[in-house]
Write a protein that holds these residues in place. Structure first.
Motif, PDB file in Angstrom:
ATOM      1  N   LEU A 145       0.845  -1.107  -0.011  1.00  0.00           N
ATOM      2  CA  LEU A 145       0.005  -0.022  -0.012  1.00  0.00           C
ATOM      3  C   LEU A 145       0.930   1.220   0.047  1.00  0.00           C
ATOM      4  CD1 LEU A 145      -2.732   1.272   0.334  1.00  0.00           C
ATOM      5  CD2 LEU A 145      -2.283   1.391   2.841  1.00  0.00           C
ATOM      6  N   GLY A 146       1.729   1.122   0.871  1.00  0.00           N
ATOM      7  CA  GLY A 146       2.981   2.509   0.850  1.00  0.00           C
ATOM      8  C   GLY A 146       3.596   2.668  -0.441  1.00  0.00           C
ATOM      9  N   VAL A 147       3.985   1.713  -1.000  1.00  0.00           N
ATOM     10  CA  VAL A 147       4.469   1.769  -2.353  1.00  0.00           C
ATOM     11  C   VAL A 147       3.712   2.327  -3.554  1.00  0.00           C
ATOM     12  CG1 VAL A 147       5.726   0.388  -4.395  1.00  0.00           C
ATOM     13  CG2 VAL A 147       6.433  -0.042  -1.952  1.00  0.00           C
ATOM     14  N   PHE A 148       2.464   1.690  -3.538  1.00  0.00           N
ATOM     15  CA  PHE A 148       1.615   2.358  -4.339  1.00  0.00           C
ATOM     16  C   PHE A 148       1.075   3.826  -3.944  1.00  0.00           C
ATOM     17  CE2 PHE A 148      -3.118   3.031  -5.006  1.00  0.00           C
ATOM     18  CZ  PHE A 148      -3.388   2.894  -6.410  1.00  0.00           C
ATOM     19  N   THR A 149       0.943   4.014  -2.896  1.00  0.00           N
ATOM     20  CA  THR A 149       0.643   5.559  -2.540  1.00  0.00           C
ATOM     21  C   THR A 149       1.864   6.489  -2.890  1.00  0.00           C
ATOM     22  OG1 THR A 149      -0.687   4.861  -0.547  1.00  0.00           O
ATOM     23  CG2 THR A 149       0.004   7.122  -0.532  1.00  0.00           C
ATOM     24  N   PHE A 150       2.856   5.939  -2.804  1.00  0.00           N
ATOM     25  CA  PHE A 150       3.875   7.012  -3.160  1.00  0.00           C
ATOM     26  C   PHE A 150       4.071   7.024  -4.603  1.00  0.00           C
ATOM     27  CE2 PHE A 150       8.427   7.848  -4.504  1.00  0.00           C
ATOM     28  CZ  PHE A 150       8.872   8.748  -3.754  1.00  0.00           C
ATOM     29  N   ALA A 151       3.617   6.078  -5.312  1.00  0.00           N
ATOM     30  CA  ALA A 151       3.728   6.198  -6.965  1.00  0.00           C
ATOM     31  C   ALA A 151       2.594   7.168  -7.109  1.00  0.00           C
ATOM     32  CB  ALA A 151       3.415   5.020  -7.469  1.00  0.00           C
ATOM     33  N   VAL A 152       1.393   7.101  -6.512  1.00  0.00           N
ATOM     34  CA  VAL A 152       0.376   8.235  -6.864  1.00  0.00           C
ATOM     35  C   VAL A 152       0.804   9.584  -6.497  1.00  0.00           C
ATOM     36  CG1 VAL A 152      -1.922   8.786  -6.129  1.00  0.00           C
ATOM     37  CG2 VAL A 152      -1.392   6.405  -6.431  1.00  0.00           C
ATOM     38  N   GLY A 153       1.569   9.699  -5.136  1.00  0.00           N
ATOM     39  CA  GLY A 153       2.081  10.874  -4.834  1.00  0.00           C
ATOM     40  C   GLY A 153       2.990  11.516  -5.799  1.00  0.00           C
ATOM     41  N   LEU A 154       3.808  10.445  -6.222  1.00  0.00           N
ATOM     42  CA  LEU A 154       5.019  10.899  -7.529  1.00  0.00           C
ATOM     43  C   LEU A 154       4.342  11.666  -8.470  1.00  0.00           C
ATOM     44  CD1 LEU A 154       8.073  11.022  -7.366  1.00  0.00           C
ATOM     45  CD2 LEU A 154       7.823   8.750  -8.673  1.00  0.00           C
ATOM     46  N   PHE A 155       3.211  10.988  -8.933  1.00  0.00           N
ATOM     47  CA  PHE A 155       2.510  11.394 -10.147  1.00  0.00           C
ATOM     48  C   PHE A 155       1.703  12.777 -10.068  1.00  0.00           C
ATOM     49  CE2 PHE A 155      -1.688  11.629 -12.359  1.00  0.00           C
ATOM     50  CZ  PHE A 155      -1.584  11.893 -13.641  1.00  0.00           C
ATOM     51  N   GLY A 156       1.192  12.960  -8.771  1.00  0.00           N
ATOM     52  CA  GLY A 156       0.667  14.158  -8.331  1.00  0.00           C
ATOM     53  C   GLY A 156       1.745  15.451  -8.247  1.00  0.00           C
ATOM     54  N   SER A 157       2.952  14.691  -7.782  1.00  0.00           N
ATOM     55  CA  SER A 157       3.884  15.858  -7.641  1.00  0.00           C
ATOM     56  C   SER A 157       4.423  16.218  -9.068  1.00  0.00           C
ATOM     57  CB  SER A 157       5.163  15.287  -6.763  1.00  0.00           C
ATOM     58  OG  SER A 157       6.034  16.281  -6.734  1.00  0.00           O
ATOM     59  N   SER A 158       4.381  15.477 -10.050  1.00  0.00           N
ATOM     60  CA  SER A 158       4.663  15.977 -11.194  1.00  0.00           C
ATOM     61  C   SER A 158       3.820  16.907 -11.915  1.00  0.00           C
ATOM     62  CB  SER A 158       5.112  14.744 -12.164  1.00  0.00           C
ATOM     63  OG  SER A 158       3.602  13.882 -12.618  1.00  0.00           O
ATOM     64  N   LEU A 159       2.420  16.864 -11.636  1.00  0.00           N
ATOM     65  CA  LEU A 159       1.388  17.782 -12.050  1.00  0.00           C
ATOM     66  C   LEU A 159       1.328  19.064 -11.372  1.00  0.00           C
ATOM     67  CD1 LEU A 159      -1.236  15.191 -12.812  1.00  0.00           C
ATOM     68  CD2 LEU A 159      -0.057  16.204 -14.350  1.00  0.00           C
ATOM     69  N   GLY A 160       1.469  18.944  -9.922  1.00  0.00           N
ATOM     70  CA  GLY A 160       1.312  20.156  -9.105  1.00  0.00           C
ATOM     71  C   GLY A 160       2.343  21.170  -9.424  1.00  0.00           C
ATOM     72  N   LYS A 161       2.046  22.774  -9.162  1.00  0.00           N
ATOM     73  CA  LYS A 161       2.769  23.805  -9.288  1.00  0.00           C
ATOM     74  C   LYS A 161       3.432  24.043  -7.726  1.00  0.00           C
ATOM     75  CE  LYS A 161       0.531  26.103 -12.851  1.00  0.00           C
ATOM     76  NZ  LYS A 161      -0.348  27.458 -13.240  1.00  0.00           N
ATOM     77  N   ASN A 162       2.889  23.460  -6.711  1.00  0.00           N
ATOM     78  CA  ASN A 162       3.550  23.637  -5.500  1.00  0.00           C
ATOM     79  C   ASN A 162       3.277  22.299  -4.631  1.00  0.00           C
ATOM     80  OD1 ASN A 162       0.885  24.035  -3.917  1.00  0.00           O
ATOM     81  ND2 ASN A 162       1.170  25.999  -5.287  1.00  0.00           N
ATOM     82  N   GLN A 163       3.621  22.014  -3.388  1.00  0.00           N
ATOM     83  CA  GLN A 163       3.342  20.822  -2.811  1.00  0.00           C
ATOM     84  C   GLN A 163       1.863  20.649  -2.143  1.00  0.00           C
ATOM     85  OE1 GLN A 163       6.214  19.792   0.556  1.00  0.00           O
ATOM     86  NE2 GLN A 163       7.717  21.226  -0.540  1.00  0.00           N
ATOM     87  N   MET A 164       1.177  21.909  -1.896  1.00  0.00           N
ATOM     88  CA  MET A 164      -0.199  21.648  -1.538  1.00  0.00           C
ATOM     89  C   MET A 164      -1.159  21.208  -2.786  1.00  0.00           C
ATOM     90  SD  MET A 164      -2.070  21.857   0.824  1.00  0.00           S
ATOM     91  CE  MET A 164      -1.075  22.386   2.241  1.00  0.00           C
TER      92      MET A 164
END
Length: 242
Positions: A145-164
């Motif tokens: 679950l943690g590895v999957f969540t990090f992959a989702v978060g990495l994708f979100g980080s590639s799209l977002g302009k800031n951390q929030m």
């Protein structure tokens, strides 16, 4: 290729342990786990089955929070500091960048699963006499679950302009997968089967019961690969846009 991946991985490790993130994530996870276990588990009349499920659901919650925090600035901060452009001009491919950062996330996830969370399953074994196979399967489930969540978060980080914004995108993806699975019973049989398969909680809860379901393992691994692939494509599009 492996040298570049190793360099990215070690850079992420140095940043993580050289800033407030390490004590925040590792210490915060340990504190929340302790709090949840003390409040929810160790009361009279609870058997090891109930205790084990509650414990690993607590771990699920803290792992989601921890990995989203670790991932939310992984690429966003590279953009803000201007180092992403440096990586684009260096002889490093987008795939190497993503794999290096993902290995770092896997490393942190392993630390949490084994070193931070690992103490509490021992309580389940020695205090509640929970079978070791349940303790082991639950720990594997938390890690996947943690590895999957990090992959989702990495994708979100590639799209977002800031951390929030990155964090909100990641949370929106996870909530969408959660909600459509939860309300899958409202659809016809064929659609219900597909939507129910996307329900994260259903996949995770089997691990906490001492089962290593193939379908759930495939779900987390394939989902991880899918979001890593999307992250690579986002970086490729950004590289071509300049």
């Amino acid at each position: 290729m492996f040298r570049n991946i190793k360099w990215i991985f070690l850079k992420e490790v140095r940043v993580f342990f050289g800033t407030y993130l390490a004590p925040l994530v590792l210490g915060g996870t340990a504190f929340l786990n302790s709090l949840f276990v003390l409040i929810l588990n160790f009361n009279s009349g609870t058997n090891y089955t109930e205790t084990t499920i509650i414990t690993f659901i607590s771990f699920m919650s803290t792992m989601l929070i921890a990995m989203l925090i670790v991932a939310m600035g992984s690429i966003t901060e590279e953009k803000n500091r201007g180092t992403l452009e440096f990586l684009f001009t260096a002889p490093i491919s987008d795939l190497e960048i993503v794999v290096g950062k993902f290995l770092f996330g896997t490393f942190v996830c392993a630390i949490i699963s084994v070193a931070v969370d690992g103490l509490f399953p021992l309580f389940l074994y020695f205090f509640w006499k929970a079978p070791l196979y349940i303790v082991a399967s639950g720990t594997i489930g938390v890690f996947l679950l943690g590895v999957f969540t990090f992959a989702v978060g990495l994708f979100g980080s590639s799209l977002g302009k800031n951390q929030m914004i990155s964090l909100l995108i990641s949370i929106a993806i996870l909530l969408t997968l959660w909600v459509i699975g939860y309300f899958s019973h409202l659809f016809d049989a064929a659609t219900r089967s597909v939507l129910f398969h996307l329900h994260i909680f259903t996949h995770f809860i089997s691990f906490s019961k001492g089962v290593l379901p193939l379908s759930s393992t495939v779900f987390f691994i394939s989902g991880t690969i899918f979001f890593l692939y999307l992250t690579v494509k986002v970086l490729e599009s950004r590289r071509w846009r300049g």
